[in-house]
Design a protein around this motif. Structure first.
Motif, PDB file in Angstrom:
ATOM      1  N   MET A   1       0.839  -1.174   0.000  1.00  0.00           N
ATOM      2  CA  MET A   1       0.000   0.000   0.000  1.00  0.00           C
ATOM      3  C   MET A   1       0.888   1.242   0.000  1.00  0.00           C
ATOM      4  N   GLN A   2       0.665   2.109  -0.953  1.00  0.00           N
ATOM      5  CA  GLN A   2       1.406   3.352  -1.023  1.00  0.00           C
ATOM      6  C   GLN A   2       0.583   4.477  -0.421  1.00  0.00           C
ATOM      7  N   PHE A   3       1.263   5.315   0.342  1.00  0.00           N
ATOM      8  CA  PHE A   3       0.607   6.464   0.929  1.00  0.00           C
ATOM      9  C   PHE A   3       0.775   7.666   0.003  1.00  0.00           C
ATOM     10  N   THR A   4      -0.315   8.273  -0.344  1.00  0.00           N
ATOM     11  CA  THR A   4      -0.241   9.469  -1.166  1.00  0.00           C
ATOM     12  C   THR A   4      -0.177  10.701  -0.269  1.00  0.00           C
ATOM     13  N   HIS A   5       0.178  11.802  -0.859  1.00  0.00           N
ATOM     14  CA  HIS A   5       0.264  13.051  -0.110  1.00  0.00           C
ATOM     15  C   HIS A   5      -1.099  13.449   0.428  1.00  0.00           C
ATOM     16  N   GLU A   6      -2.140  13.269  -0.367  1.00  0.00           N
ATOM     17  CA  GLU A   6      -3.491  13.641   0.068  1.00  0.00           C
ATOM     18  C   GLU A   6      -3.938  12.810   1.263  1.00  0.00           C
ATOM     19  N   PHE A   7      -3.575  11.517   1.256  1.00  0.00           N
ATOM     20  CA  PHE A   7      -3.936  10.653   2.373  1.00  0.00           C
ATOM     21  C   PHE A   7      -3.230  11.098   3.655  1.00  0.00           C
ATOM     22  N   LEU A   8      -1.946  11.383   3.553  1.00  0.00           N
ATOM     23  CA  LEU A   8      -1.191  11.796   4.744  1.00  0.00           C
ATOM     24  C   LEU A   8      -1.662  13.131   5.283  1.00  0.00           C
ATOM     25  N   VAL A   9      -2.002  14.056   4.388  1.00  0.00           N
ATOM     26  CA  VAL A   9      -2.508  15.350   4.836  1.00  0.00           C
ATOM     27  C   VAL A   9      -3.854  15.195   5.530  1.00  0.00           C
ATOM     28  N   GLY A  10      -4.745  14.399   4.960  1.00  0.00           N
ATOM     29  CA  GLY A  10      -6.051  14.159   5.583  1.00  0.00           C
ATOM     30  C   GLY A  10      -5.927  13.466   6.919  1.00  0.00           C
ATOM     31  N   PHE A  11      -5.024  12.489   7.002  1.00  0.00           N
ATOM     32  CA  PHE A  11      -4.802  11.775   8.255  1.00  0.00           C
ATOM     33  C   PHE A  11      -4.271  12.707   9.331  1.00  0.00           C
ATOM     34  N   SER A  12      -3.291  13.527   8.978  1.00  0.00           N
ATOM     35  CA  SER A  12      -2.694  14.414   9.972  1.00  0.00           C
ATOM     36  C   SER A  12      -3.664  15.502  10.415  1.00  0.00           C
ATOM     37  N   LYS A  13      -4.512  15.963   9.516  1.00  0.00           N
ATOM     38  CA  LYS A  13      -5.484  16.990   9.901  1.00  0.00           C
ATOM     39  C   LYS A  13      -6.554  16.431  10.822  1.00  0.00           C
ATOM     40  N   SER A  14      -7.030  15.243  10.551  1.00  0.00           N
ATOM     41  CA  SER A  14      -8.124  14.705  11.364  1.00  0.00           C
ATOM     42  C   SER A  14      -7.620  14.148  12.694  1.00  0.00           C
ATOM     43  N   TYR A  15      -6.629  13.266  12.676  1.00  0.00           N
ATOM     44  CA  TYR A  15      -6.189  12.644  13.916  1.00  0.00           C
ATOM     45  C   TYR A  15      -5.258  13.557  14.709  1.00  0.00           C
ATOM     46  N   GLY A  16      -4.568  14.439  14.040  1.00  0.00           N
ATOM     47  CA  GLY A  16      -3.735  15.401  14.757  1.00  0.00           C
ATOM     48  C   GLY A  16      -4.571  16.345  15.598  1.00  0.00           C
ATOM     49  N   LEU A  17      -5.730  16.722  15.079  1.00  0.00           N
ATOM     50  CA  LEU A  17      -6.633  17.585  15.838  1.00  0.00           C
ATOM     51  C   LEU A  17      -7.111  16.895  17.106  1.00  0.00           C
ATOM     52  N   PHE A  18      -7.525  15.637  16.989  1.00  0.00           N
ATOM     53  CA  PHE A  18      -7.990  14.898  18.168  1.00  0.00           C
ATOM     54  C   PHE A  18      -6.858  14.685  19.170  1.00  0.00           C
ATOM     55  N   TYR A  19      -5.649  14.462  18.669  1.00  0.00           N
ATOM     56  CA  TYR A  19      -4.491  14.287  19.544  1.00  0.00           C
ATOM     57  C   TYR A  19      -4.227  15.565  20.341  1.00  0.00           C
ATOM     58  N   LEU A  20      -4.250  16.713  19.681  1.00  0.00           N
ATOM     59  CA  LEU A  20      -3.988  17.970  20.381  1.00  0.00           C
ATOM     60  C   LEU A  20      -5.092  18.322  21.365  1.00  0.00           C
ATOM     61  N   ILE A  21      -6.338  18.005  21.029  1.00  0.00           N
ATOM     62  CA  ILE A  21      -7.437  18.257  21.962  1.00  0.00           C
ATOM     63  C   ILE A  21      -7.281  17.375  23.200  1.00  0.00           C
ATOM     64  N   ALA A  22      -6.955  16.098  23.008  1.00  0.00           N
ATOM     65  CA  ALA A  22      -6.768  15.189  24.141  1.00  0.00           C
ATOM     66  C   ALA A  22      -5.589  15.623  25.002  1.00  0.00           C
TER      67      ALA A  22
END
Length: 56
Positions: free
Chosen positions: A1-22
């Motif tokens: 499975m290759q990670f695309t730039h769009e996938f990594l950006v979406g992942f970091s925006k969604s889960y990074g937000l929850f991580y910082l809130i926690a």
């Protein structure tokens, strides 16, 4: 499975937000924990305890 730039950006925006809130909630709970009140009060007032007077 290759990670695309769009996938990594979406992942970091969604889960990074929850991580910082926690993390913010955990830090706030730690800061207002009743058992740590004396430690924080001592640290806040320590600058006043070490003073002998104005510098000359």
């Amino acid at each position: 499975m290759q990670f695309t730039h769009e996938f990594l950006v979406g992942f970091s925006k969604s889960y990074g937000l929850f991580y910082l809130i926690a993390l913010s909630v955990a830090i706030t709970i730690y800061a207002y924990w009743p058992a740590l009140r004396n430690r924080f009060d001592k640290a806040a007032n320590s600058i006043f305890d070490d003073e002998e007077g104005p510098c000359r």
